[in-house]
Design a protein around this motif. Structure first.
Motif, mmCIF file in Angstrom:
data_model
loop_
_atom_site.group_PDB
_atom_site.id
_atom_site.type_symbol
_atom_site.label_atom_id
_atom_site.label_comp_id
_atom_site.label_asym_id
_atom_site.label_seq_id
_atom_site.Cartn_x
_atom_site.Cartn_y
_atom_site.Cartn_z
ATOM 1 N N ILE A 30 52.630 45.952 42.910
ATOM 2 C CA ILE A 30 51.603 45.177 43.595
ATOM 3 C C ILE A 30 50.840 46.097 44.562
ATOM 4 O O ILE A 30 51.450 46.854 45.329
ATOM 5 N N GLY A 31 49.519 46.009 44.523
ATOM 6 C CA GLY A 31 48.675 46.833 45.389
ATOM 7 C C GLY A 31 48.246 48.148 44.759
ATOM 8 O O GLY A 31 47.382 48.842 45.307
ATOM 9 N N LYS A 32 48.809 48.500 43.614
ATOM 10 C CA LYS A 32 48.414 49.725 42.923
ATOM 11 C C LYS A 32 47.039 49.541 42.282
ATOM 12 O O LYS A 32 46.660 48.437 41.881
ATOM 13 N N ASN A 33 46.298 50.657 42.171
ATOM 14 C CA ASN A 33 44.974 50.633 41.561
ATOM 15 C C ASN A 33 45.034 51.079 40.107
ATOM 16 O O ASN A 33 45.784 51.994 39.748
ATOM 17 N N VAL A 34 44.230 50.421 39.289
ATOM 18 C CA VAL A 34 44.115 50.764 37.868
ATOM 19 C C VAL A 34 42.641 50.945 37.541
ATOM 20 O O VAL A 34 41.831 50.047 37.804
ATOM 21 N N ASP A 35 42.292 52.092 36.972
ATOM 22 C CA ASP A 35 40.910 52.357 36.568
ATOM 23 C C ASP A 35 40.757 51.952 35.111
ATOM 24 O O ASP A 35 41.244 52.633 34.198
ATOM 25 N N ILE A 36 40.102 50.827 34.876
ATOM 26 C CA ILE A 36 39.886 50.324 33.513
ATOM 27 C C ILE A 36 38.626 50.973 32.967
ATOM 28 O O ILE A 36 37.525 50.790 33.506
ATOM 29 N N LEU A 37 38.763 51.723 31.895
ATOM 30 C CA LEU A 37 37.659 52.521 31.358
ATOM 31 C C LEU A 37 36.762 51.694 30.462
ATOM 32 O O LEU A 37 36.589 51.950 29.261
ATOM 33 N N LEU A 38 36.174 50.652 31.075
ATOM 34 C CA LEU A 38 35.159 49.832 30.428
ATOM 35 C C LEU A 38 33.990 49.692 31.379
ATOM 36 O O LEU A 38 34.171 49.619 32.601
ATOM 37 N N SER A 39 32.785 49.652 30.840
ATOM 38 C CA SER A 39 31.604 49.541 31.697
ATOM 39 C C SER A 39 31.647 48.251 32.504
ATOM 40 O O SER A 39 32.098 47.215 32.023
ATOM 41 N N GLU A 40 31.228 48.338 33.742
ATOM 42 C CA GLU A 40 31.130 47.207 34.670
ATOM 43 C C GLU A 40 32.487 46.639 35.076
ATOM 44 O O GLU A 40 32.564 45.535 35.611
ATOM 45 N N ILE A 41 33.567 47.336 34.835
ATOM 46 C CA ILE A 41 34.889 46.878 35.310
ATOM 47 C C ILE A 41 35.429 47.868 36.325
ATOM 48 O O ILE A 41 35.577 47.561 37.492
ATOM 49 N N GLY A 42 35.734 49.088 35.895
ATOM 50 C CA GLY A 42 36.136 50.135 36.827
ATOM 51 C C GLY A 42 37.496 49.917 37.463
ATOM 52 O O GLY A 42 38.425 49.399 36.846
ATOM 53 N N ILE A 43 37.610 50.287 38.734
ATOM 54 C CA ILE A 43 38.897 50.269 39.432
ATOM 55 C C ILE A 43 39.225 48.855 39.918
ATOM 56 O O ILE A 43 38.411 48.210 40.563
ATOM 57 N N ARG A 44 40.436 48.417 39.598
ATOM 58 C CA ARG A 44 40.898 47.095 40.029
ATOM 59 C C ARG A 44 42.286 47.217 40.663
ATOM 60 O O ARG A 44 43.058 48.127 40.342
ATOM 61 N N HIS A 81 54.282 33.339 32.757
ATOM 62 C CA HIS A 81 55.434 33.355 33.656
ATOM 63 C C HIS A 81 55.230 34.410 34.738
ATOM 64 O O HIS A 81 55.066 35.595 34.444
ATOM 65 N N ASN A 82 55.203 33.984 36.006
ATOM 66 C CA ASN A 82 55.014 34.912 37.120
ATOM 67 C C ASN A 82 56.308 35.671 37.405
ATOM 68 O O ASN A 82 57.337 35.065 37.696
ATOM 69 N N ILE A 83 56.252 36.996 37.323
ATOM 70 C CA ILE A 83 57.399 37.839 37.658
ATOM 71 C C ILE A 83 57.279 38.328 39.096
ATOM 72 O O ILE A 83 58.215 38.220 39.884
ATOM 73 N N VAL A 84 56.116 38.853 39.432
ATOM 74 C CA VAL A 84 55.814 39.257 40.810
ATOM 75 C C VAL A 84 54.405 38.759 41.120
ATOM 76 O O VAL A 84 53.484 38.954 40.326
ATOM 77 N N GLY A 85 54.231 38.136 42.280
ATOM 78 C CA GLY A 85 52.920 37.609 42.627
ATOM 79 C C GLY A 85 52.583 36.368 41.813
ATOM 80 O O GLY A 85 53.445 35.734 41.208
ATOM 81 N N ASP A 86 51.287 36.000 41.797
ATOM 82 C CA ASP A 86 50.820 34.803 41.105
ATOM 83 C C ASP A 86 49.591 35.146 40.277
ATOM 84 O O ASP A 86 48.603 35.675 40.805
ATOM 85 N N VAL A 87 49.654 34.860 38.983
ATOM 86 C CA VAL A 87 48.527 35.142 38.086
ATOM 87 C C VAL A 87 47.264 34.443 38.561
ATOM 88 O O VAL A 87 46.151 34.974 38.436
ATOM 89 N N GLN A 88 47.433 33.239 39.123
ATOM 90 C CA GLN A 88 46.268 32.476 39.571
ATOM 91 C C GLN A 88 45.461 33.248 40.608
ATOM 92 O O GLN A 88 44.223 33.176 40.620
ATOM 93 N N ASP A 89 46.125 34.031 41.470
ATOM 94 C CA ASP A 89 45.411 34.815 42.481
ATOM 95 C C ASP A 89 44.508 35.867 41.840
ATOM 96 O O ASP A 89 43.412 36.152 42.343
ATOM 97 N N ALA A 90 44.950 36.442 40.727
ATOM 98 C CA ALA A 90 44.158 37.476 40.054
ATOM 99 C C ALA A 90 42.910 36.907 39.398
ATOM 100 O O ALA A 90 41.953 37.645 39.128
ATOM 101 N N LEU A 91 42.895 35.584 39.117
ATOM 102 C CA LEU A 91 41.756 34.961 38.441
ATOM 103 C C LEU A 91 40.737 34.393 39.412
ATOM 104 O O LEU A 91 39.700 33.876 38.990
#
Length: 466
Positions: free
Chosen positions: A155-169, A122-132
């Motif tokens: 929306i537009g905020k950055n998240v640093d995912i602490l997994l190799s080869e992922i990083g900031i999204r 269920h999309n609350i803000v934005g569209d999940v399809q865009d993220a994929l």
């Protein structure tokens, strides 16, 4: 109301018994219905199949959902009945960093862009399809957004995912979890690597699933150990199959025996509440007989007296039900934690559960009231004393109390057995906490053996075997 006022103790004990019985029975029945109807709100649930293959695991041969992602297009191309496929990589207990603050224990799914065709987020803000669709973008759950940012407006905020080869999204969407879904995740992002994945198939409308599954299982296809045979499972089969090693760490499974125990417990608790109510009813039968005889002398008809008895019983059950709602609201968090489910008060009032609650109220009201109206109208005080104060009454009361104690002891014993089994399972899991299995094909076994000594020298490795 005057009758309740004259019988305060009876009313108080009856209400407590009915409130506890209705609350516990409703919660257990809601749990069974919720779990049995998994993916109930998924419009494509009957067209989705999961792939399963034979895998080597800890010197044994087991069945697992691990599929090499690169072979999936080759597999799908041989079956025109397949409309789409979904590959996923999942991670649990993921750590993220937001503006130098770290948040832990999140689940992450990297998936193909077809994810929304398999699970209706269920999309609350934005569209999940865009993220994929775009590398570097992610969608986060409502829970993640509120806990990490305090709002879904992130929306537009950055998240640093602490997994190799992922990083900031970058966040491009906030979603709500699908109702009654097998999959619960906090972060969604596009699948970029295809080395290891879980795979699902979406069949075209009108496909004969039984014939397709049979032909699919008989066809030789690429597997981890070379050409072989793959097996398929429906979503419900997968949900209740705990023997298959699931590579999708955010897919939930349930024990079918647990649902059976829950259903049986719900019925037994309801019986205990009814037995208490019947036992207590004996204590005021004489007063009711006097009341009915006086009303009859004063000109009351049989239908009027039956209506009065029905309203007396119905109001008792109705008040107990309203009080049980308050009790269920308080018990719900503890109950969800105990059985690892996510029930809500809204779900208790959904069409899946609420008709059953109404059925309880009707059964608890109509049957006793109808019997009492038929029986009490024709009974005399002499008959009452002969039947209800002699050996027959003591025998009936003793029988009901004995059955009640047997059921209570059985419920407590079952609960203790389940708790002990769960404790043993958790203790057994601890033996494998720090063990990592490395898989390779038959041609690379010799190279793997030559690297065992090299692996032993890596910091943090206590032992390595082949």
């Amino acid at each position: 109301m005057r009758s309740w006022k004259r019988n305060k103790l009876f009313v108080a004990i009856s209400l407590v018994s009915l409130v506890v019985g209705i609350a516990c029975t409703t919660l257990l029945m809601a749990f069974v219905i919720h779990e049995y109807n998994v993916e109930n709100y998924n419009p494509n649930k009957n067209r989705i199949l999961r792939l399963v293959q034979t895998l080597p695991f800890a010197q044994q041969v087991v069945e697992g959902t691990f599929i090499y992602g690169g072979t999936v297009p080759q597999i799908v191309s041989q079956f025109p009945e397949i409309e789409s496929y979904l590959r996923t990589q999942t991670f649990k207990d993921v750590r993220v960093k937001i503006e130098e603050q770290e948040f832990q224990s999140w689940s992450l799914v990297a998936a193909d862009s077809t994810l929304t065709a398999f699970f209706p987020f269920h999309n609350i803000v934005g569209d999940v399809q865009d993220a994929l669709l775009k590398p570097g973008d992610i969608a986060v759950s409502e829970l993640f957004a509120k806990k990490c940012f305090g709002t879904t407006d992130c929306i537009g905020k950055n998240v640093d995912i602490l997994l190799s080869e992922i990083g900031i999204r970058r966040i491009v969407a906030v979603f709500g979890q699908p109702e009654q879904s097998m999959m619960h995740t906090d972060i969604l992002l596009p699948l970029e690597a295809t080395e290891s994945s879980d795979c699902m198939l979406l069949l075209k409308e009108g496909t004969n699933i039984k014939k397709f599954r049979q032909r699919f299982g008989e066809t030789e296809l690429p597997t981890l150990l070379g050409n072989g045979h793959l097996r398929t499972q429906t979503l419900q089969e997968s949900y209740f199959d705990a023997t298959v090693k699931d590579s999708n760490q955010v897919i939930k499974h349930q024990q079918s025996t647990l649902l059976g125990v829950g259903l049986l417990s719900a019925l037994l608790i309801l019986f205990i509440g009814c037995f208490n109510f019947i036992n207590l009813s004996f204590s005021r039968l004489l007063r009711q007989v006097h009341m009915l005889h006086i009303e009859s002398i004063m000109g009351a008809t049989r239908s009027q007296m039956r209506q009065q008895l029905f309203l007396d019983t119905f109001l008792m059950v109705l008040v107990a039900f309203l009080l049980s709602l308050l009790l269920m609201n308080d018990l719900l968090p503890a109950f969800n934690h105990m059985v690892s489910v996510k029930l809500t008060m809204e779900y208790l009032f959904s069409w899946q559960v609420f008709p059953l609650i109404l059925l309880f109220i009707i059964i608890l009201s109509v049957i006793p009231a109808s019997y009492m109206g038929h029986r009490l109208h024709s009974i005399s005080e002499t008959n009452y004393r002969h039947f209800f104060t002699g050996r027959k009454k003591r025998f009936i009361v003793a029988l009901l109390v004995t059955i009640q104690f047997i059921i209570s002891i059985g419920l407590m014993s079952t609960f203790m057995i389940i708790r002990s089994q769960m404790y043993l399972i958790k203790q057994e899991e601890k033996h494998y906490e720090n063990i990592i299995n490395v898989y390779t094909d038959a041609n690379a076994q010799l190279a793997l053996k030559n690297r065992v000594d090299e692996v032993k020298n890596i910091e943090g490795v206590e032992a390595a075997i082949t």
